[in-house]
Enzyme design. Structure first.
Site, mmCIF file in Angstrom:
data_model
loop_
_atom_site.group_PDB
_atom_site.id
_atom_site.type_symbol
_atom_site.label_atom_id
_atom_site.label_comp_id
_atom_site.label_asym_id
_atom_site.label_seq_id
_atom_site.Cartn_x
_atom_site.Cartn_y
_atom_site.Cartn_z
ATOM 1 C CG ASP A 57 -0.238 -0.047 2.530
ATOM 2 O OD1 ASP A 57 0.697 -0.866 2.668
ATOM 3 O OD2 ASP A 57 -0.595 0.722 3.445
ATOM 4 C CD GLU A 65 4.192 1.095 7.118
ATOM 5 O OE1 GLU A 65 5.010 1.451 7.978
ATOM 6 O OE2 GLU A 65 3.838 1.814 6.167
#
Length: 377
Positions: free
Chosen positions: A69, A134
């Site tokens: 991500d 994250e």
């Protein structure tokens, strides 16, 4: 190796995987790993996709950890090149996630692939722990995978997190620990009233000033050989209705501490409570502990990485624990030795994020040599 890493990095960058969305990055990765007989396990939680892939059996278990991500791109018009185009200009790959951390993720994957190809019956286990949250809440990603692995009695011996650690030149900094992070959401109660009749009200801002002075000037510790001193910053403060003739009835203060191993979250909570009681403040407080400090002292993992960096770059890296938090804080809870190493962090989360093609190639060499140092020597 460099060409393979660059190609994979470009492919990953072209997926608009804004946290917590993966958008197909992990599927691409698994298709590669399955060809080398990696054992693939999907561990999705809510909107977060997590991948746990392993090759080999037994210990040591060497895990490469990373995330697919990325943060939002912001105003695309400010980018010199489309943020998900992964264009290469003057030997730099441009795109959101190029440095944080699809570039190093590609380098870790290719390094693992090359090692397994050359050593199909290698000792121990090579693993990849990849998440897609994250950069967001970090509540359904690595932390949930770690909980699952611990419940099953699985271990990670050594972990390399591919966060961009380098500061001025590739290899100058290795993160061998991180400070803890705890946030206090404090509500101080007063009595609302008219500013012309202060005797009929109680201004929580005025009442809280001595406390805030003590809170922001208190010296928690002096740090130690591995960590800087604990620091506190007020992040948000709010009171009032917006009217200039109303004494507010409540004051909201949000503060964050980045703390070292000289204190604990319990000590912090107790001390803040003592301060509040000392100043006679009616209050309520909510605590959010996002991570405890961890430290990997020089030993087999640190030495294997430092030797690799020295051999590839000629640089002796500095071991540091500063900066923000990372998913390494969750993996350390397993008793694993954890380090973070990756490309330069100068452009992360910025417009025109980019990473050097040459640096990515060297990152792959360093990760590969680290495996050699840990498994072959």
């Amino acid at each position: 190796m460099k060409e393979k890493i660059v190609q994979l990095a470009q492919e990953l960058i072209r997926y608009p995987s804004i946290s917590p969305n993966d958008e197909g990055c992990q599927k691409l990765i698994t298709e590669r790993l399955e060809k080398l007989e990696f054992e693939i396990e999907w561990l999705p939680f809510n909107e977060t996709l997590n991948l746990w892939a392993k090759h080999g059996v037994g210990e040591p278990v060497i895990a490469f950890a990373g995330h697919t991500d990325v943060v939002p791109v912001g105003d695309e018009h400010q980018w010199n090149y489309p943020p998900f185009s992964a264009e290469i200009v003057d030997d730099m790959i441009y795109g959101r996630g190029a440095a944080d951390m699809k570039g190093s993720l590609a380098a870790m994957i290719v390094a693992a692939e090359e090692y397994v190809k050359a050593n199909p019956n290698h000792a121990g286990t090579i693993a990849l722990l990849i998440t897609s949250d994250e950069e967001a809440a970090a509540k359904d990603g690595t932390v949930r995978v770690v909980e699952t692995l611990m419940e099953r009695g699985e271990k990670i011996t050594y972990c390399m997190v591919g966060e961009p650690s380098s500061s001025q030149t590739l290899g100058d900094v290795v993160k061998n620990g991180r400070r803890g992070s705890i946030t206090g959401n404090l509500y101080i109660q007063g009595v609302q009233g008219h500013v012309a009749y202060p005797h009929l009200a109680e201004n929580p801002i005025h009442k809280a000033m001595p406390f805030l002075q003590e809170l922001t000037t208190y010296q928690w510790d002096n740090g130690n050989a591995f960590f800087p001193p604990t620091s506190l910053q007020i992040a948000n403060i709010h009171a009032g209705t917006g009217s200039n003739n109303v004494i507010p009835g409540e004051l909201y203060v949000q503060f964050n501490l980045r703390y070292c191993t000289e204190v604990t979250d319990d000590i912090i909570k107790q001390k803040v409570t003592q301060m509040l009681e000392k100043h006679g403040l009616k209050h309520s407080i909510e605590w959010n502990l996002s991570g405890k400090p961890f430290l990997t002292k020089p030993g087999k993992l640190v030495n294997a990485l430092v030797d690799s960096i020295q051999g590839i770059t000629g640089i002796t890296p500095k071991l540091e624990t500063g900066g923000g938090t990372s998913d390494g804080r969750f993996i350390a809870l397993m008793g694993a030795e954890v380090v973070e190493f990756g490309p330069l962090n100068a452009t992360i989360h910025k417009v025109n994020e980019c990473v050097s093609v040459e640096d990515l190639g060297k990152c792959g060499q360093i990760y590969h040599q680290m495996l050699v140092n840990l498994l072959d020597k």
